[in-house]
Design a protein around this motif. Sequence first.
Motif, PDB file in Angstrom:
ATOM      1  N   UNK B  62       0.837  -1.212   0.000  1.00 13.19           N
ATOM      2  CA  UNK B  62       0.000   0.000   0.000  1.00 13.19           C
ATOM      3  C   UNK B  62       0.868   1.257   0.000  1.00 13.19           C
ATOM      4  N   UNK B  65       2.275   1.775  -3.323  1.00 12.69           N
ATOM      5  CA  UNK B  65       1.248   2.310  -4.232  1.00 12.69           C
ATOM      6  C   UNK B  65       1.153   3.824  -4.057  1.00 12.69           C
ATOM      7  N   UNK B  66       1.190   4.258  -2.789  1.00 11.07           N
ATOM      8  CA  UNK B  66       1.120   5.701  -2.500  1.00 11.07           C
ATOM      9  C   UNK B  66       2.341   6.419  -3.094  1.00 11.07           C
ATOM     10  N   UNK B  69       1.852   6.496  -7.018  1.00 12.20           N
ATOM     11  CA  UNK B  69       0.762   7.376  -7.470  1.00 12.20           C
ATOM     12  C   UNK B  69       1.094   8.847  -7.195  1.00 12.20           C
ATOM     13  N   UNK B  70       1.764   9.109  -6.070  1.00 16.53           N
ATOM     14  CA  UNK B  70       2.173  10.489  -5.770  1.00 16.53           C
ATOM     15  C   UNK B  70       3.227  10.941  -6.779  1.00 16.53           C
ATOM     16  N   UNK B 179       2.953   2.951 -13.097  1.00 20.26           N
ATOM     17  CA  UNK B 179       1.806   3.051 -12.167  1.00 20.26           C
ATOM     18  C   UNK B 179       0.718   2.067 -12.583  1.00 20.26           C
ATOM     19  N   UNK B 180       0.383   2.072 -13.880  1.00 21.90           N
ATOM     20  CA  UNK B 180      -0.708   1.223 -14.379  1.00 21.90           C
ATOM     21  C   UNK B 180      -0.417  -0.253 -14.107  1.00 21.90           C
ATOM     22  N   UNK B 183      -0.807  -0.999 -10.501  1.00 26.60           N
ATOM     23  CA  UNK B 183      -2.218  -1.019 -10.095  1.00 26.60           C
ATOM     24  C   UNK B 183      -2.891  -2.353 -10.437  1.00 26.60           C
ATOM     25  N   UNK B 184      -2.312  -3.101 -11.370  1.00 28.93           N
ATOM     26  CA  UNK B 184      -2.812  -4.461 -11.654  1.00 28.93           C
ATOM     27  C   UNK B 184      -2.170  -5.464 -10.694  1.00 28.93           C
ATOM     28  N   UNK B 186      -0.693  -4.964  -7.600  1.00 28.44           N
ATOM     29  CA  UNK B 186      -0.936  -4.783  -6.158  1.00 28.44           C
ATOM     30  C   UNK B 186      -2.172  -5.534  -5.647  1.00 28.44           C
ATOM     31  N   UNK B 187      -3.366  -5.352  -6.239  1.00 30.92           N
ATOM     32  CA  UNK B 187      -4.520  -6.071  -5.665  1.00 30.92           C
ATOM     33  C   UNK B 187      -4.426  -7.582  -5.856  1.00 30.92           C
ATOM     34  N   UNK B 188      -3.929  -8.028  -7.002  1.00 36.21           N
ATOM     35  CA  UNK B 188      -3.956  -9.470  -7.282  1.00 36.21           C
ATOM     36  C   UNK B 188      -2.880 -10.220  -6.483  1.00 36.21           C
ATOM     37  N   UNK B 191      -3.569  -8.366  -2.184  1.00 34.05           N
ATOM     38  CA  UNK B 191      -4.822  -8.143  -1.453  1.00 34.05           C
ATOM     39  C   UNK B 191      -5.872  -9.242  -1.557  1.00 34.05           C
ATOM     40  N   UNK B 192      -6.023  -9.834  -2.741  1.00 33.38           N
ATOM     41  CA  UNK B 192      -7.148 -10.764  -2.920  1.00 33.38           C
ATOM     42  C   UNK B 192      -6.752 -12.165  -2.455  1.00 33.38           C
TER      43      UNK B 192
END
Lengths: 77, 193
Positions: B62, B65-66, B69-70, B179-180, B183-184, B186-188, B191-192
């Motif tokens: 996380x 990610x911050x 994205x920043x 970033x893109x 963003x794919x 990180x969750x897979x 997180x999931x």
Amino acid sequence: MKNTFFITWVFLMLFTLTSAFMAGSNFQYVALAILGLAFLKFMAVAFYFMELKRANSFWQTSLVLFLLVFMTIILIV
Amino acid sequence: MDTPTINPKNVYYPPGGILMWIIIFLELFTFGIALIFMTISGRQEPEVFHASRILLNPTFGAINTIFLLTSGFFMARTVQLLKEKNIHRASFFLKLTMLGGVLFLILKGLEYWDKIEAGLILSYNTFFTYYWMLTLFHVVHVVVGLIILWTVLHSMSRNPQNLELEDVEASAAFWHMCDLIWLLLFPIIYLIY
């Protein structure tokens, strides 16, 4: 434009923190919710930071289609 | 600095250039297919994947990610300031962009160190094979992106009159692509469950 970038960044931070907190929950549709937030973040970066909103609709549609197909496959398999 | 007037609504001139967007789509397809195969493997070995994901630190993910994205926000501002011909502030924002990338790499390095110390290396199990392959491949993109941004910063400070806005937009598009992809990933990966 400066404000648009800042507002986009604020939403990106909120979505990132929300998805990180949701990951620890036992909510039934947590995977769907996390992927939904990832979809929004991906679109925000592409359309605002990369200025895809100014581009031809071919590029916009292609990216949205790619992401929809990708996330549908991830949820189905 | 040259600021040509190109109509981005023309299909051949997306912001960042058509070649960069072809690369972006190829990269997204590559990572996308790898993540689909990772999900399929997760279905075949659910216990292994569940137990392995617990060993990851989603807080690191996380925070990274911050950082990215920043950094992407600062990159977008850099391009905007260059369009306004404010090279001094653009240079400052580009340095902040690069700082975000460096912080990402430092935290990733700490995460990798933590995993190596715990023996969770590439050959540990199927999950960690995907984890190392995908995240390391992404790290390579971030390193390449930082080198590209460094060349832009160098031109901005040494030779601003020869700096082409199109080149900066292409470099920015490459940086946002990192970033893109993240963003794919990180969750897979993180997180999931």
